[in-house]
Design an enzyme around this catalytic site. Structure first.
Site, mmCIF file in Angstrom:
data_model
loop_
_atom_site.group_PDB
_atom_site.id
_atom_site.type_symbol
_atom_site.label_atom_id
_atom_site.label_comp_id
_atom_site.label_asym_id
_atom_site.label_seq_id
_atom_site.Cartn_x
_atom_site.Cartn_y
_atom_site.Cartn_z
ATOM 1 N N ASN A 1 0.598 -1.168 -0.109
ATOM 2 C CA ASN A 1 -0.287 0.033 -0.042
ATOM 3 C C ASN A 1 0.821 1.419 0.107
ATOM 4 O OD1 ASN A 1 -2.225 2.426 0.202
ATOM 5 N ND2 ASN A 1 -2.606 0.737 2.497
ATOM 6 N N ARG B 1 -2.318 -1.355 -3.798
ATOM 7 C CA ARG B 1 -3.263 -1.219 -3.690
ATOM 8 C C ARG B 1 -3.737 0.585 -4.589
ATOM 9 N NH1 ARG B 1 -4.798 3.490 1.125
ATOM 10 N NH2 ARG B 1 -7.149 3.619 0.747
ATOM 11 N N HIS C 1 -12.808 3.409 -0.452
ATOM 12 C CA HIS C 1 -12.493 2.271 1.034
ATOM 13 C C HIS C 1 -13.202 0.848 0.220
ATOM 14 C CE1 HIS C 1 -12.784 5.280 3.763
ATOM 15 N NE2 HIS C 1 -11.233 5.460 3.315
ATOM 16 N N ARG D 1 -11.590 16.193 6.144
ATOM 17 C CA ARG D 1 -12.499 16.262 5.145
ATOM 18 C C ARG D 1 -14.243 17.112 5.439
ATOM 19 N NH1 ARG D 1 -10.858 11.678 2.183
ATOM 20 N NH2 ARG D 1 -9.246 11.241 3.888
ATOM 21 N N GLU E 1 -7.357 -4.594 4.367
ATOM 22 C CA GLU E 1 -7.350 -4.896 3.432
ATOM 23 C C GLU E 1 -6.384 -5.338 2.910
ATOM 24 O OE1 GLU E 1 -7.041 -0.645 4.175
ATOM 25 O OE2 GLU E 1 -8.876 -0.345 2.785
#
Ligand code: ADP
Length: 391
Positions: free
Chosen positions: A7, A88, A177, A236, A379
């Site tokens: 990743n 990823r 995600h 955010r 993940e």
């Protein structure tokens, strides 16, 4: 067979080496501040965590460190033992509804999609190219955060803008995600002991999103064209009235200022004025800081809005799942959210919830009409599974 899951961020790289198909973790690590002063990395092996400081100038050197540590800890004798690597990638657009083997065309498409993930896609390309150089005999595979959401139908993924804008500018919802939502929904179906389920999966980390998953397929998700849609996050803003942007531009703000503020100085930090981290927000609430309380309440409102929306969209729900940093660890936020959902028959088991930190558990009572679970996401293992399957 040994598989590496990668990743890569713009200045960091996480890796995990697996023995597949057993999914046994052999070693994992996190290299930080690549190309920046003060770089270092941590290795986790046999339950031990080791930190090392070293100058890491670029992603190629990061892979060389990985190679050295794989050999140093006798995970492999030669590099050829790594048969495949899974990378990823945040944005796969409409091109990729599943993981694929890397070739020139795939790299070109990831590059073409960079404007939709300007921080992430270029970093992934750098990572893949460096991996090809350092591991020339390993099969390189890419796993997209967006693939899982490609099953959304047009009435869910389109914005009510001119239809041609989707063709001309690729404007639609892609979500994010996806690997995490998919992992926890597979695990939830195992726990529920059935495949035909309606799930609401809540990935609540510093980036946060919620998905509606029917029979293992995503039908809707809260993130949009970019990962700044839907929920209120650490920095955010999530959903806002789009007209705020031209309004601010007319007031003299530049597009760069607005974009940076919406991504880096909004959400928890924007509202509280102090904290982007959920732990600090919680602490602020316990100390009666009114702006921390406001940030918490706005976050919880939005999560509850999306859960309610997906409950109706799916015409019911078999389980609600919490995952990622806040979802896995914060009994405080889970309680705030679930206490607001008693109207749909949800009953929180306060004790179980408070006991559950970072582990798999059911946190609702036996008489709750919808069971609620915490499922730690993984993940990395999803990436390794796809690399293994493609090999
Ligand atoms: P990302 O991968 O998007 O950076 P994470 O999934 O690591 O994010 O989640 C980070 C968030 O999780 C932070 O807001 C952090 O405060 C929160 N978090 C982590 N551990 C805890 C904890 N023990 N209690 C409350 N919040 C936590």
């Amino acid at each position: 067979m040994k598989i590496l899951s990668i990743n890569a961020g713009s200045s960091s790289m996480k890796f995990t080496a697996y023995e597949m198909p057993e999914e046994k973790v052999l070693i994992s690590g996190y290299i930080e501040r690549i190309g920046i002063e003060g770089s270092f990395y941590t290795i986790k092996i046999n339950g031990e965590k080791i930190k090392k400081e070293i100058k890491v100038v670029d992603h190629k050197q990061a892979f060389e460190i990985i190679v050295n540590e794989l050999i140093n800890y006798k995970i492999v004798e030669t590099l050829d033992e790594i048969k495949a690597m899974g990378h990823r990638v945040v944005q796969g657009g409409s091109y990729f509804d599943k993981s694929v083997i890397v070739n020139e065309d795939v790299l070109k498409k990831i590059e073409e999609l960079s404007p939709l993930a300007p921080l992430h896609n270029p970093a992934a390309i750098t990572g893949i190219k460096a991996a090809q150089e350092v591991f020339p005999n390993a099969l390189q595979v890419v796993v997209f955060d967006t693939s899982f959401h490609q099953t959304m139908k047009e009435d869910k993924y389109l914005y009510a803008l001119p239809y041609e804008w989707k063709e001309k500018y690729n404007i639609r919802k892609y979500g994010a995600h996806g690997t995490s939502h998919q992992y926890v929904s597979i695990r939830a179906n195992e726990l529920l002991k059935k495949q035909n389920t309606k799930l609401i999966t809540c990935h609540l980390g510093s980036g946060a999103s919620i998905s509606a998953v029917v029979n293992g397929k995503c039908i809707d998700t809260s993130m949009g064209l970019t990962p700044n849609a839907g929920l209120i996050m650490g920095t955010r803003c999530g959903d806002i009235d789009s007209t705020i942007i031209p309004y601010l531009m007319r007031k003299g703000k530049t597009i760069e200022e607005i974009e940076t503020t919406m991504n880096k100085q909004s959400g928890f930090i924007g509202i509280s004025g102090k904290y982007s981290d959920a732990r600090d927000i919680m602490q602020g609430c316990l100390e009666n800081d009114p702006r921390a309380i406001l940030a918490r309440d706005m976050f919880v409102n939005r999560v509850v809005d999306y859960i309610a929306k997906y409950y109706f969209e799916m015409n019911g729900c078999d389980a609600i799942i919490f995952t990622a940093g806040i979802g896995e660890n914060s009994f405080y936020f889970r309680e705030q959210i679930l206490n607001r959902l008693s109207i749909i028959g949800i009953h929180l088991d306060k004790e179980k919830n408070e006991k559950c930190i970072g582990e798999e558990a059911i946190i609702s009572t036996k008489n709750s009409q919808i069971p609620c679970y915490v499922i730690p996401t993984n993940e990395e293992v999803m990436i390794a599974r796809d690399a293994y399957n493609l090999l």
